[in-house]
Design a protein around this motif. Sequence first.
Motif, PDB file in Angstrom:
ATOM      1  N   ARG A  28       0.373   8.373  -6.753  1.00 39.95           N
ATOM      2  CA  ARG A  28      -0.550   7.330  -6.301  1.00 39.95           C
ATOM      3  C   ARG A  28      -1.939   7.464  -6.902  1.00 39.95           C
ATOM      4  O   ARG A  28      -2.748   6.543  -6.823  1.00 39.95           O
TER       5      ARG A  28
ATOM      6  N   TYR B 229      -9.253  15.650   4.556  1.00 43.40           N
ATOM      7  CA  TYR B 229      -9.983  15.049   3.448  1.00 43.40           C
ATOM      8  C   TYR B 229     -11.416  15.512   3.632  1.00 43.40           C
ATOM      9  O   TYR B 229     -12.066  15.123   4.611  1.00 43.40           O
TER      10      TYR B 229
ATOM     11  N   HIS C  67       0.497  13.645  -5.362  1.00 39.33           N
ATOM     12  CA  HIS C  67       0.195  12.586  -4.392  1.00 39.33           C
ATOM     13  C   HIS C  67       1.213  11.441  -4.503  1.00 39.33           C
ATOM     14  O   HIS C  67       0.885  10.271  -4.301  1.00 39.33           O
TER      15      HIS C  67
ATOM     16  N   ARG D  73      -4.945   1.500  -8.554  1.00 38.86           N
ATOM     17  CA  ARG D  73      -3.684   1.075  -7.940  1.00 38.86           C
ATOM     18  C   ARG D  73      -3.517  -0.433  -8.040  1.00 38.86           C
ATOM     19  O   ARG D  73      -3.998  -1.189  -7.187  1.00 38.86           O
TER      20      ARG D  73
ATOM     21  N   TYR E  39       0.836  -1.213   0.000  1.00 38.03           N
ATOM     22  CA  TYR E  39       0.000   0.000   0.000  1.00 38.03           C
ATOM     23  C   TYR E  39       0.868   1.260   0.000  1.00 38.03           C
ATOM     24  O   TYR E  39       0.608   2.209  -0.740  1.00 38.03           O
TER      25      TYR E  39
ATOM     26  N   THR F  72     -10.334   7.152  -4.959  1.00 37.80           N
ATOM     27  CA  THR F  72      -9.032   6.485  -5.029  1.00 37.80           C
ATOM     28  C   THR F  72      -8.659   6.190  -6.474  1.00 37.80           C
ATOM     29  O   THR F  72      -9.508   5.736  -7.252  1.00 37.80           O
TER      30      THR F  72
HETATM   31  O1  LIG Z   1      -3.515   6.202  -0.017  1.00 36.23           O
HETATM   32  C1  LIG Z   1      -3.525   7.408  -0.226  1.00 36.23           C
HETATM   33  O2  LIG Z   1      -2.647   7.955  -0.888  1.00 36.23           O
HETATM   34  C2  LIG Z   1      -4.598   8.214   0.298  1.00 36.23           C
HETATM   35  O3  LIG Z   1      -4.310   9.292   0.709  1.00 36.23           O
HETATM   36  C3  LIG Z   1      -6.001   7.769   0.265  1.00 36.23           C
HETATM   37  C4  LIG Z   1      -6.772   7.827   1.407  1.00 36.23           C
HETATM   38  C5  LIG Z   1      -8.103   7.416   1.386  1.00 36.23           C
HETATM   39  C6  LIG Z   1      -8.686   7.010   0.221  1.00 36.23           C
HETATM   40  C7  LIG Z   1      -7.932   6.975  -0.926  1.00 36.23           C
HETATM   41  C8  LIG Z   1      -6.590   7.360  -0.903  1.00 36.23           C
END
Ligand SMILES: O=C(O)C(=O)c1ccccc1
Length: 386
Positions: free
Chosen positions: A286, A154, A283, A189, A46, A186
């Motif tokens: 990611r 967030y 980010h 990934r 992760y 998200t």
């Molecule tokens: O993993 C991450 O980068 C992140 O910040 C995240 C947090 C919650 C939901 C999706 C991404």
Amino acid sequence: MASRYGDYQLEIYLNGLTGVVPSHPMTFAELERRAAETLPPWVWSYVAGGAGDEHTQDSNAAAFRRWGIYPRMFVGASERDTSVDLCGIHLPSPLMMAPVGVVGLCSQDRHGDLATAEAAGRTGVPMIASTLSQDPMEDVAARFGGTPGFFQLYTPTDRELAASLVQRAEAAGYAGIVVTLDTWVTGWRPRDLATANFPQLRGHCLANYTSDPVFLERVGEDAAPDAVVAHWAGIFGNPLTWDDLPWLRSLTDLPLIVKGVCHPDDARRAADGGVDAIYVSNHGGRQANGGIPALECLPDVAAATDLPIVFDSGVRSGSDAVKALALGATAVAVGRPYVYGLALGGADGVVHVLRSMLAEADLLMAVDGYPSLADLGPKALKDLRA
Ligand SMILES: O=C(O)C(=O)c1ccccc1
Ligand SMILES: Cc1cc2nc3c(=O)[nH]c(=O)nc-3n(C[C@H](O)[C@H](O)[C@H](O)COP(=O)(O)O)c2cc1C
């Protein structure tokens, strides 16, 4: 203020005289290798992973190789001033710790947020504490030991919850609010998909929600873990538009920093909307693959606004930090490097990574003849691609 960060070098060499070598890695490559061996596989994948085939993530780090720092002679940079003012907040160095949602899971005791906060207190390097933490933001702030901290929001779809989180951050003494704009959903990934693993859906790192009066009002004080996760998944991400910026701005009088801004037009518009600083970041690669290395976005954003700029994505060394500062950053944040330090050595490991980066940057400024951050501008760099 004259910085003594380079003294870490002397400390290490002197320890060597009594047979003691550093217990933590001295390069990012070694840090990464040992963190991969140390972290539980589902946490490692992760943290280390990114979007798509990770081309953008890899390019973030590779982008620093485009630039070379000119050494200047007869400068006598025997004292360096590395202090900065970020939105009226005095920092002894321009280094910061980027918000990392699962940092709590990266230490053996699962209280990595607290260890990171302790490292902030010991180094003067501010922690930007994520909304997604194993310990509530108040407990994290209690470990800052005088170093200013930032709270990363967030923004949930539930506006009352957003306001509550920000009010709690103010009450807990955070010095600024960082609102992350690039992760209301998200990204794709593959490493997490291949292992069908998403930590928050397993109930991790939700302490700021389960300690929040508004969240508890919604789910009930005795909500089952599954109900907590289901409610969280339903309200986590808010696809904000420019129309929401006045509301965001109205949430706090603290400095408001917007994270994930990579286009100069977005930076201008955010500045017009009253934010206090722009945080250039993709980010850490990611969220979206096929993008632009974050460093390549920095000069245009810096040219578009007079606001202070925080930069992250791909910073792996003190010389990377110096290059980002020369390209227009006011402060530079690191993500994965300090998390790997935490995995290997708890708060001590984070302190080692931060001190090493600060020492390298400080010694580089000495060797190359840049006595202060003000001396570092685009003219300090040669574009090796031109
Ligand atoms: O993993 C991450 O980068 C992140 O910040 C995240 C947090 C919650 C939901 C999706 C991404
Ligand atoms: C495991 C992990 C979790 C992250 N969680 C958050 C988060 O909660 N909030 C946020 O704004 N950014 C988050 N980020 C992004 C970082 O703040 C930062 O932008 C990125 O890590 C910088 O890139 P680097 O890791 O290459 O230094 C996370 C990054 C990683 C690696």
